[in-house]
Design a protein around this motif. Sequence first.
Motif, PDB file in Angstrom:
ATOM      1  N   GLU A 128       0.824  -1.210   0.000  1.00  0.00           N
ATOM      2  CA  GLU A 128       0.000   0.000   0.000  1.00  0.00           C
ATOM      3  C   GLU A 128       0.856   1.257   0.000  1.00  0.00           C
ATOM      4  OE1 GLU A 128      -2.493  -0.472   3.387  1.00  0.00           O
ATOM      5  OE2 GLU A 128      -4.004  -1.657   2.319  1.00  0.00           O
ATOM      6  N   ASP A 129       1.865   1.281   0.855  1.00  0.00           N
ATOM      7  CA  ASP A 129       2.733   2.461   0.901  1.00  0.00           C
ATOM      8  C   ASP A 129       3.569   2.585  -0.359  1.00  0.00           C
ATOM      9  OD1 ASP A 129       2.352   3.900   3.451  1.00  0.00           O
ATOM     10  OD2 ASP A 129       2.855   1.979   4.345  1.00  0.00           O
ATOM     11  N   GLN A 130       3.933   1.451  -0.969  1.00  0.00           N
ATOM     12  CA  GLN A 130       4.677   1.502  -2.222  1.00  0.00           C
ATOM     13  C   GLN A 130       3.825   2.098  -3.341  1.00  0.00           C
ATOM     14  OE1 GLN A 130       8.009   0.812  -2.643  1.00  0.00           O
ATOM     15  NE2 GLN A 130       7.887   0.774  -0.413  1.00  0.00           N
ATOM     16  N   LEU A 131       2.522   1.800  -3.325  1.00  0.00           N
ATOM     17  CA  LEU A 131       1.618   2.406  -4.302  1.00  0.00           C
ATOM     18  C   LEU A 131       1.582   3.925  -4.125  1.00  0.00           C
ATOM     19  CD1 LEU A 131      -1.427  -0.048  -4.307  1.00  0.00           C
ATOM     20  CD2 LEU A 131       0.421   0.114  -5.971  1.00  0.00           C
ATOM     21  N   VAL A 132       1.540   4.368  -2.881  1.00  0.00           N
ATOM     22  CA  VAL A 132       1.523   5.811  -2.600  1.00  0.00           C
ATOM     23  C   VAL A 132       2.787   6.474  -3.132  1.00  0.00           C
ATOM     24  CG1 VAL A 132       1.545   7.547  -0.764  1.00  0.00           C
ATOM     25  CG2 VAL A 132       0.009   5.588  -0.589  1.00  0.00           C
ATOM     26  N   VAL A 133       3.933   5.834  -2.889  1.00  0.00           N
ATOM     27  CA  VAL A 133       5.210   6.383  -3.364  1.00  0.00           C
ATOM     28  C   VAL A 133       5.214   6.478  -4.886  1.00  0.00           C
ATOM     29  CG1 VAL A 133       7.690   5.947  -3.538  1.00  0.00           C
ATOM     30  CG2 VAL A 133       6.513   5.581  -1.362  1.00  0.00           C
ATOM     31  N   ALA A 134       4.734   5.423  -5.566  1.00  0.00           N
ATOM     32  CA  ALA A 134       4.723   5.419  -7.031  1.00  0.00           C
ATOM     33  C   ALA A 134       3.814   6.511  -7.585  1.00  0.00           C
ATOM     34  CB  ALA A 134       4.269   4.046  -7.537  1.00  0.00           C
ATOM     35  N   ILE A 135       2.655   6.692  -6.971  1.00  0.00           N
ATOM     36  CA  ILE A 135       1.725   7.727  -7.438  1.00  0.00           C
ATOM     37  C   ILE A 135       2.329   9.110  -7.259  1.00  0.00           C
ATOM     38  CG2 ILE A 135      -0.540   8.785  -7.031  1.00  0.00           C
ATOM     39  CD1 ILE A 135      -1.532   5.987  -6.207  1.00  0.00           C
ATOM     40  N   CYS A 136       2.978   9.348  -6.146  1.00  0.00           N
ATOM     41  CA  CYS A 136       3.604  10.651  -5.906  1.00  0.00           C
ATOM     42  C   CYS A 136       4.736  10.910  -6.903  1.00  0.00           C
ATOM     43  CB  CYS A 136       4.136  10.724  -4.472  1.00  0.00           C
ATOM     44  SG  CYS A 136       2.851  10.854  -3.211  1.00  0.00           S
ATOM     45  N   ARG A 137       5.461   9.877  -7.279  1.00  0.00           N
ATOM     46  CA  ARG A 137       6.532  10.050  -8.271  1.00  0.00           C
ATOM     47  C   ARG A 137       5.961  10.392  -9.638  1.00  0.00           C
ATOM     48  NH1 ARG A 137      10.361   5.133  -8.823  1.00  0.00           N
ATOM     49  NH2 ARG A 137      11.162   6.537 -10.439  1.00  0.00           N
ATOM     50  N   ALA A 138       4.877   9.720  -9.989  1.00  0.00           N
ATOM     51  CA  ALA A 138       4.293   9.937 -11.316  1.00  0.00           C
ATOM     52  C   ALA A 138       3.511  11.242 -11.387  1.00  0.00           C
ATOM     53  CB  ALA A 138       3.391   8.769 -11.688  1.00  0.00           C
ATOM     54  N   PHE A 139       2.893  11.639 -10.271  1.00  0.00           N
ATOM     55  CA  PHE A 139       2.067  12.850 -10.226  1.00  0.00           C
ATOM     56  C   PHE A 139       2.559  13.731  -9.070  1.00  0.00           C
ATOM     57  CE2 PHE A 139      -0.595   9.245 -11.586  1.00  0.00           C
ATOM     58  CZ  PHE A 139      -0.863   9.637 -12.886  1.00  0.00           C
ATOM     59  N   PRO A 140       3.570  14.561  -9.314  1.00  0.00           N
ATOM     60  CA  PRO A 140       4.185  15.356  -8.240  1.00  0.00           C
ATOM     61  C   PRO A 140       3.233  16.290  -7.513  1.00  0.00           C
ATOM     62  CG  PRO A 140       5.567  15.354 -10.211  1.00  0.00           C
ATOM     63  CD  PRO A 140       4.268  14.734 -10.603  1.00  0.00           C
ATOM     64  N   SER A 141       2.084  16.605  -8.122  1.00  0.00           N
ATOM     65  CA  SER A 141       1.148  17.516  -7.443  1.00  0.00           C
ATOM     66  C   SER A 141       0.457  16.843  -6.267  1.00  0.00           C
ATOM     67  CB  SER A 141       0.094  18.025  -8.429  1.00  0.00           C
ATOM     68  OG  SER A 141      -0.668  16.949  -8.963  1.00  0.00           O
ATOM     69  N   THR A 143       0.246  14.730  -2.745  1.00  0.00           N
ATOM     70  CA  THR A 143       0.998  14.413  -1.531  1.00  0.00           C
ATOM     71  C   THR A 143       0.472  13.083  -0.995  1.00  0.00           C
ATOM     72  OG1 THR A 143      -0.578  15.500  -0.026  1.00  0.00           O
ATOM     73  CG2 THR A 143       1.167  16.875  -0.999  1.00  0.00           C
ATOM     74  N   PRO A 144       1.235  12.386  -0.161  1.00  0.00           N
ATOM     75  CA  PRO A 144       0.727  11.139   0.422  1.00  0.00           C
ATOM     76  C   PRO A 144      -0.604  11.335   1.143  1.00  0.00           C
ATOM     77  CG  PRO A 144       3.076  11.318   0.801  1.00  0.00           C
ATOM     78  CD  PRO A 144       2.645  12.633   0.195  1.00  0.00           C
ATOM     79  N   GLU A 145      -0.777  12.496   1.784  1.00  0.00           N
ATOM     80  CA  GLU A 145      -2.044  12.763   2.479  1.00  0.00           C
ATOM     81  C   GLU A 145      -3.202  12.857   1.491  1.00  0.00           C
ATOM     82  OE1 GLU A 145       1.262  13.510   5.005  1.00  0.00           O
ATOM     83  OE2 GLU A 145       0.815  14.352   3.030  1.00  0.00           O
ATOM     84  N   ASP A 146      -2.948  13.448   0.319  1.00  0.00           N
ATOM     85  CA  ASP A 146      -3.989  13.529  -0.714  1.00  0.00           C
ATOM     86  C   ASP A 146      -4.438  12.129  -1.130  1.00  0.00           C
ATOM     87  OD1 ASP A 146      -3.869  16.303  -0.769  1.00  0.00           O
ATOM     88  OD2 ASP A 146      -2.351  16.325  -2.347  1.00  0.00           O
ATOM     89  N   ILE A 147      -3.483  11.249  -1.327  1.00  0.00           N
ATOM     90  CA  ILE A 147      -3.790   9.903  -1.810  1.00  0.00           C
ATOM     91  C   ILE A 147      -4.562   9.108  -0.762  1.00  0.00           C
ATOM     92  CG2 ILE A 147      -2.762   7.745  -2.643  1.00  0.00           C
ATOM     93  CD1 ILE A 147      -0.395   9.535  -3.604  1.00  0.00           C
ATOM     94  N   GLU A 148      -4.185   9.262   0.494  1.00  0.00           N
ATOM     95  CA  GLU A 148      -4.851   8.504   1.553  1.00  0.00           C
ATOM     96  C   GLU A 148      -6.289   8.948   1.772  1.00  0.00           C
ATOM     97  OE1 GLU A 148      -2.306   8.784   4.908  1.00  0.00           O
ATOM     98  OE2 GLU A 148      -0.847   7.338   4.131  1.00  0.00           O
ATOM     99  N   LYS A 149      -6.654  10.124   1.262  1.00  0.00           N
ATOM    100  CA  LYS A 149      -8.036  10.585   1.355  1.00  0.00           C
ATOM    101  C   LYS A 149      -8.902  10.041   0.217  1.00  0.00           C
ATOM    102  CE  LYS A 149      -6.855  14.944   3.659  1.00  0.00           C
ATOM    103  NZ  LYS A 149      -6.798  16.426   3.514  1.00  0.00           N
ATOM    104  N   MET A 150      -8.257   9.454  -0.805  1.00  0.00           N
ATOM    105  CA  MET A 150      -9.001   8.943  -1.955  1.00  0.00           C
ATOM    106  C   MET A 150      -9.722   7.645  -1.601  1.00  0.00           C
ATOM    107  SD  MET A 150      -6.183   9.368  -4.998  1.00  0.00           S
ATOM    108  CE  MET A 150      -5.478  10.948  -5.442  1.00  0.00           C
TER     109      MET A 150
END
Length: 243
Positions: A128-141, A143-150
């Motif tokens: 799960e955390d690796q997915l968050v890291v990958a998304i942040c790398r691909a979409f710099p806008s 943040t991990p907090e943004d993703i966890e709210k999805m």
Amino acid sequence: MHYLTSKVANSSLYQTLFDDGYVVWTPLPWSEYKKLREARLIRGASLDIDLEEFVYNKCVIFSSYDEEPPAELELEEKMLFIEDSRLDQPAGVVATVVKSILYFSGALKAENIIQQLDAQRGIIDNIEDQLVVAICRAFPSYTPEDIEKMEWQTVLKRAAQAEATLMGRMIEPPFRIVTEEDVEREKRKHKIDIQKEIKEMTRELQGFEDPRQLQKEADLARQERQYEQAQLRQEFFRQRGIK
């Protein structure tokens, strides 16, 4: 107080269990922790009792050991009542909770930071955390907090999009997947074409015996490029209504 309800409302919520009760608390903000750490370094052990009381009253959300204040008291009076009642809590409860709060709020020494960082490295090894890291790398806008709210399905979609972006896969008309092998093949083809053109140009140049003819051909080619650039510039301005 329902712990699960509060945990959903505030993810930075922790619970310390004892044999006969429990305490729910939040860590200090890092900026406040550093101020308390600095004060402790300046004043020394003489500040420990005040620091312990301050941290406990500030960070504890609920304690099963707290005495219920009378209903007729105002909110501020109720808070004072609870703070006074905490002076009579079982031995070790306050000290144990405060140690946990300070541990999760910051660190005193560099080696403590490294130890806690190592612990976090182990935690984020999960998928799960690796997915968050990958998304942040691909979409710099993001943040991990943004993703966890999805919602979970949105996270999965963004993860798939991040995978495609980071691995160089894309869809182009006529809507086919362009792989890394395709890109390399095109590069090799382009390289071969360039080499072919260089050979042909060299062969043509070798046919000219008069250097003045070479200069004349070069001047004509330059004039043609300048004319084409002027035509493109005029067309660009014309389409945008610029004279």
